[in-house]
Design a protein around this motif. Sequence first.
Motif, short mmCIF file in Angstrom:
data_model
loop_
_atom_site.label_atom_id
_atom_site.label_comp_id
_atom_site.label_asym_id
_atom_site.label_seq_id
_atom_site.Cartn_x
_atom_site.Cartn_y
_atom_site.Cartn_z
N UNK A 1 12.39 -3.95 -4.10
CA UNK A 1 11.10 -3.82 -4.77
C UNK A 1 10.98 -2.35 -5.20
N UNK A 2 10.62 -2.14 -6.47
CA UNK A 2 10.49 -0.79 -6.99
C UNK A 2 9.05 -0.57 -7.44
N UNK A 3 8.57 0.62 -7.15
CA UNK A 3 7.22 0.99 -7.56
C UNK A 3 7.29 2.29 -8.34
N UNK A 4 6.13 2.76 -8.78
CA UNK A 4 6.09 4.03 -9.48
C UNK A 4 6.45 5.18 -8.55
N UNK A 5 6.34 4.97 -7.22
CA UNK A 5 6.61 6.02 -6.24
C UNK A 5 7.99 5.93 -5.60
N UNK A 6 8.51 4.72 -5.40
CA UNK A 6 9.72 4.56 -4.60
C UNK A 6 10.36 3.20 -4.83
N UNK A 7 11.56 3.06 -4.29
CA UNK A 7 12.22 1.76 -4.22
C UNK A 7 12.46 1.44 -2.75
N UNK B 1 1.23 -6.47 -5.47
CA UNK B 1 0.09 -5.63 -5.12
C UNK B 1 -1.20 -6.43 -5.04
N UNK B 2 -1.44 -7.24 -6.04
CA UNK B 2 -2.73 -7.92 -6.14
C UNK B 2 -2.88 -9.08 -5.16
N UNK B 3 -1.77 -9.72 -4.77
CA UNK B 3 -1.85 -10.88 -3.88
C UNK B 3 -0.57 -10.99 -3.05
N UNK B 4 -0.28 -9.96 -2.21
CA UNK B 4 1.00 -9.94 -1.51
C UNK B 4 1.23 -11.07 -0.52
N UNK B 5 0.15 -11.67 -0.02
CA UNK B 5 0.30 -12.71 1.00
C UNK B 5 0.23 -14.12 0.44
N UNK B 6 0.11 -14.25 -0.87
CA UNK B 6 0.05 -15.58 -1.47
C UNK B 6 0.88 -15.61 -2.76
N UNK B 7 0.25 -15.36 -3.91
CA UNK B 7 0.95 -15.46 -5.20
C UNK B 7 2.10 -14.47 -5.32
N UNK B 8 2.08 -13.39 -4.53
CA UNK B 8 3.12 -12.37 -4.59
C UNK B 8 4.29 -12.61 -3.65
N UNK C 1 0.84 -1.21 0.00
CA UNK C 1 0.00 0.00 0.00
C UNK C 1 0.87 1.25 0.00
N UNK C 2 1.92 1.25 0.83
CA UNK C 2 2.80 2.41 0.93
C UNK C 2 3.60 2.62 -0.36
N UNK C 3 3.98 1.52 -1.00
CA UNK C 3 4.79 1.61 -2.22
C UNK C 3 3.98 2.06 -3.43
N UNK C 4 2.75 1.63 -3.50
CA UNK C 4 1.96 1.87 -4.71
C UNK C 4 2.21 0.75 -5.72
N UNK C 5 1.97 1.04 -6.99
CA UNK C 5 2.07 0.02 -8.04
C UNK C 5 3.51 -0.48 -8.20
N UNK C 6 3.74 -1.76 -7.87
CA UNK C 6 5.06 -2.36 -8.00
C UNK C 6 5.33 -2.64 -9.47
N UNK D 1 5.82 -10.83 -13.41
CA UNK D 1 4.66 -9.97 -13.19
C UNK D 1 4.73 -9.35 -11.80
N UNK D 2 5.53 -8.27 -11.64
CA UNK D 2 5.71 -7.66 -10.32
C UNK D 2 4.42 -7.18 -9.67
N UNK D 3 3.38 -6.97 -10.45
CA UNK D 3 2.12 -6.50 -9.88
C UNK D 3 1.49 -7.53 -8.94
N UNK D 4 1.95 -8.77 -8.96
CA UNK D 4 1.47 -9.77 -8.00
C UNK D 4 1.74 -9.32 -6.57
#
Length: 124
Positions: free
Chosen positions: A56-62, A88-95, A30-35, A83-86
Amino acid sequence: MTVKYTKDHEWVQSTGGDAATVGITVHAQDALGDVVFVDLPEVGKTYAQGEVAGVVESVKAAADVFMPVSGEISEVNEALRADPSLANSDPLAAGWFFKVKLSDALQLDALMDATSYEKFSAEA
């Protein structure tokens, strides 16, 4: 299976014996934004607790991904690399980021449980 959390917003799930899976928390993503990119550790490399094991790098920060427990990297999540967006979409499982062979399972005892982490992250 026990899930523990660090003050650096990583989670580690003990999968029995000396094996564990590591990722970043919902609060972290959440703090990072889109990974948009993840730099994962090398399989076979050993890290001490607290060492930087990835980025981990996002549109906002690393942000660094710290090793929540000491051990050897046994597997990395190639799907996350593709697919780094995993993260964001599923940080506690697929991510999840990587799996580790623990060198000291007792280090898990010093990490926060879910209730403690929720309180900690609410105050952060």
